[in-house]
Structure formats: structure tokens, C-alpha cells
Design an enzyme around this catalytic site. Structure first.
Site, PDB file in Angstrom:
ATOM      1  N   ASP A  24      -2.847  -9.664   0.151  1.00  0.00           N
ATOM      2  CA  ASP A  24      -3.034  -9.095  -1.182  1.00  0.00           C
ATOM      3  C   ASP A  24      -4.546  -9.093  -1.419  1.00  0.00           C
ATOM      4  OD1 ASP A  24      -3.337  -8.516  -3.854  1.00  0.00           O
ATOM      5  OD2 ASP A  24      -1.882  -9.978  -4.565  1.00  0.00           O
ATOM      6  N   ASN A  59      -8.457   0.642   3.174  1.00  0.00           N
ATOM      7  CA  ASN A  59      -7.774   1.792   2.582  1.00  0.00           C
ATOM      8  C   ASN A  59      -7.034   1.448   1.292  1.00  0.00           C
ATOM      9  OD1 ASN A  59      -6.786   4.633   2.868  1.00  0.00           O
ATOM     10  ND2 ASN A  59      -4.797   3.607   2.932  1.00  0.00           N
ATOM     11  N   SER A  75     -13.313   6.089   0.992  1.00  0.00           N
ATOM     12  CA  SER A  75     -13.829   6.367  -0.343  1.00  0.00           C
ATOM     13  C   SER A  75     -13.093   7.581  -0.895  1.00  0.00           C
ATOM     14  CB  SER A  75     -15.346   6.592  -0.280  1.00  0.00           C
ATOM     15  OG  SER A  75     -15.876   6.897  -1.543  1.00  0.00           O
ATOM     16  N   TYR A 104     -11.660   5.588 -11.804  1.00  0.00           N
ATOM     17  CA  TYR A 104     -11.551   5.793 -10.352  1.00  0.00           C
ATOM     18  C   TYR A 104     -12.875   6.313  -9.810  1.00  0.00           C
ATOM     19  CZ  TYR A 104      -9.837   7.597  -5.874  1.00  0.00           C
ATOM     20  OH  TYR A 104      -9.642   7.853  -4.534  1.00  0.00           O
ATOM     21  N   LYS A 115     -15.145   4.336  -6.932  1.00  0.00           N
ATOM     22  CA  LYS A 115     -15.492   4.917  -5.642  1.00  0.00           C
ATOM     23  C   LYS A 115     -16.995   5.127  -5.494  1.00  0.00           C
ATOM     24  CE  LYS A 115     -11.476   5.039  -3.703  1.00  0.00           C
ATOM     25  NZ  LYS A 115     -11.183   4.189  -2.527  1.00  0.00           N
TER      26      LYS A 115
END
Length: 277
Positions: A44, A71, A122, A136, A140
Site C-alpha cells: 500500500d 504506476n 506521469s 491531479y 503530476k
């Protein structure tokens, strides 16, 4: 990432796949990977001890690790003001802090071996912003910055860093997008409060109309970077068939030139080159 894992295994690579709850909700996926010869570890990325024990187990079972692929991630969709601080924390906990936990856990092993590849997934939205993906986007962009710094600070130790920048794809990722929790804020936006929903529906329709935007091309790009010889890998790889890829590639090339010129001006250009041991 399951597709990438399966393709790597079918090509003869040894893969240790990490996931949460491999004996519970992810049993089917875990068994599928194991049936192809893969190894499973329970990790995790939001838990420091889970990351430490999982990486240690992966090294023990595999003997050594050559590549770390980061990922794990969560997306969002909604008007930025309506995302609370806790919403942002949830996104960064996975997309940024989780990625960094994994990198820090594997680095002692890579330092010992004087080699290794850190491959961070990314997004094209780590290079630009579009409405309704605010937290988000921010996460990134942080991944891009972390990758830039790790690349330069690790290059002299033979440790490589690369980034995959996918666009949007028709996967389960869309169905798991985090929606904002502070919906009361939307009262100030009038008709625009419905814009995120309309935008997402339009994007899903565009994906359906473009079969070239197939998740397989992301898996192929990841494998291409992994199998390229150290010292020859591209730092950034764009993966997109929706019209965003070419402009981002041009942007990346401009940044690479700018970065190289600045590093040369400060006498540190050698930090941009991997020292293959």
C-alpha cells in the site's frame, strides 16, 4: 498496469507485481499474474511500513531488482474550488508521496548495485493544465519535478530515471475518478457547475471514436524504455493518439534544450548524463 505486467512476463522478464490486498479483492488479478510466472507482493503506497516491507520482500524473492515502475495513481474530476484540503491530501498521498516512498525504499538497493531504472508514470497533464483536473494536474506536475531532480542527483551513481507521459485512455481509471467533496461551493458557479460532467462525457465519446488510443500503446512504451540500454533511454516518452502528443513533445524538446543550456552555464551539464557503471 496489468497489461504491461503480462506482456513483460510473456517476453521472458521476471516481474514482481505489487498491489493491495492480493488475497482479497485483487485475488483474481494476483492469480492471473502468478499463472504467467510473476511474483506478488502486498504494498500500500500510502503506508510507509507497507512499502518498506513490500520492497524488501520483492528483493528477497527476486534476488535483485533492476527496474522500479511507479504506476499507482488516482485521478480527479470537478471544479477545483470544490476540492477540499483533505481531497488534495488524498490525491498527493498516492500520486506524489506514495511514488516518493517507493523510490526511497528501492534506492539503497540501487546504490549498492550501482545501477537501476526508476520509471515514473506521469501524464500529459503533468506538462499542461486543462479544466476540471486541478488536483491531479498539480500532483503530476510534482511528479515531473521530483523526477527531474532524482535524474540529476542519481546520474553519477549509474541510476537512471525516466518518465512516461500518457494521455487519457479508456480504462477503469476513468470510473475511479475522485469527485470533489465540498459540493456547497458549486452554488456560486451556476450553470458551469455542470460543465465537468459534460466535459467528461465528451471526452469519453472522443475516446470511443478513436481506437488508436488503445492502452496497449502505453504498455509498449513502458517496455520500450525498460529494454533500451542504460545511457540511451529517453528521459520523457509521450504516449497519445488524441492530438495532444505532438505539441507536448515539442514542449519537452524546448525544455530539454533550456535545461541543458542552464546546466552548462553553471558547469553542471554532466549531471544530465547517466554514468553507466
Amino acid at each position: 498496469m496489468l497489461l504491461t505486467t503480462k506482456l513483460l512476463l510473456l517476453q521472458g522478464h521476471n516481474v514482481v507485481a505489487s498491489m493491495r490486498d492480493p488475497k482479497g479483492r485483487n485475488t483474481k488479478i494476483a492469480n492471473e499474474i502468478k499463472s504467467l510466472g510473476g511474483t506478488i507482493v502486498n504494498i500500500d503506497v500510502t503506508d510507509e511500513s507497507s512499502v518498506a516491507s513490500g520492497v524488501a520482500s520483492a528483493i528477497e524473492q527476486a534476488g535483485h531488482i533492476d527496474v522500479l515502475v511507479n504506476n499507482a495513481g488516482i485521478g480527479v474530476h470537478g471544479i477545483q474550488e470544490s476540492f477540499s484540503s483533505d481531497d488534495l491530501k488524498a490525491v498527493f498521498e498516492i500520486n506524489v508521496f506514495g511514488l516518493n516512498r517507493m523510490i526511497r525504499a528501492i534506492l539503497p538497493h540501487f546504490h549498492q548495485r550501482r545501477s537501476g531504472l526508476i520509471l515514473n508514470v506521469s501524464s500529459l497533464l503533468g506538462r499542461m493544465t486543462i479544466p476540471f483536473y486541478g488536483p491531479y494536474n498539480a500532483s503530476k506536475w510534482a511528479v515531473e519535478a521530483l523526477s527531474e531532480n532524482y535524474r540529476t542527483e542519481l546520474s553519477s551513481f549509474g541510476i537512471d530515471v525516466a518518465i512516461i507521459e500518457p494521455g487519457g485512455f479508456p480504462t477503469e481509471f476513468i470510473g475511479r475518478l475522485l469527485k470533489p467533496s465540498d459540493t456547497a461551493r458549486l452554488k456560486s458557479y451556476g450553470d458551469m457547475a455542470n460543465a465537468p460532467k459534460t466535459s467528461l462525457e465528451g471526452f469519453e465519446q472522443a475516446l470511443s471514436a478513436n481506437p488508436a488510443q488503445n492502452p496497449r500503446i502505453v504498455a509498449d512504451a513502458i517496455i520500450q524504455v525498460i529494454t533500451t540500454a542504460p545511457g540511451s533511454r529517453p528521459f520523457r516518452t509521450v504516449v497519445d493518439k488524441m492530438g495532444m502528443g505532438e505539441p507536448i513533445e515539442a514542449y519537452n524538446q524546448q525544455l530539454a534544450t533550456l535545461t541543458k543550456n542552464i546546466y552548462q552555464a553553471f558547469g553542471t551539464a554532466d549531471m544530465l548524463e547517466l554514468k553507466v557503471q
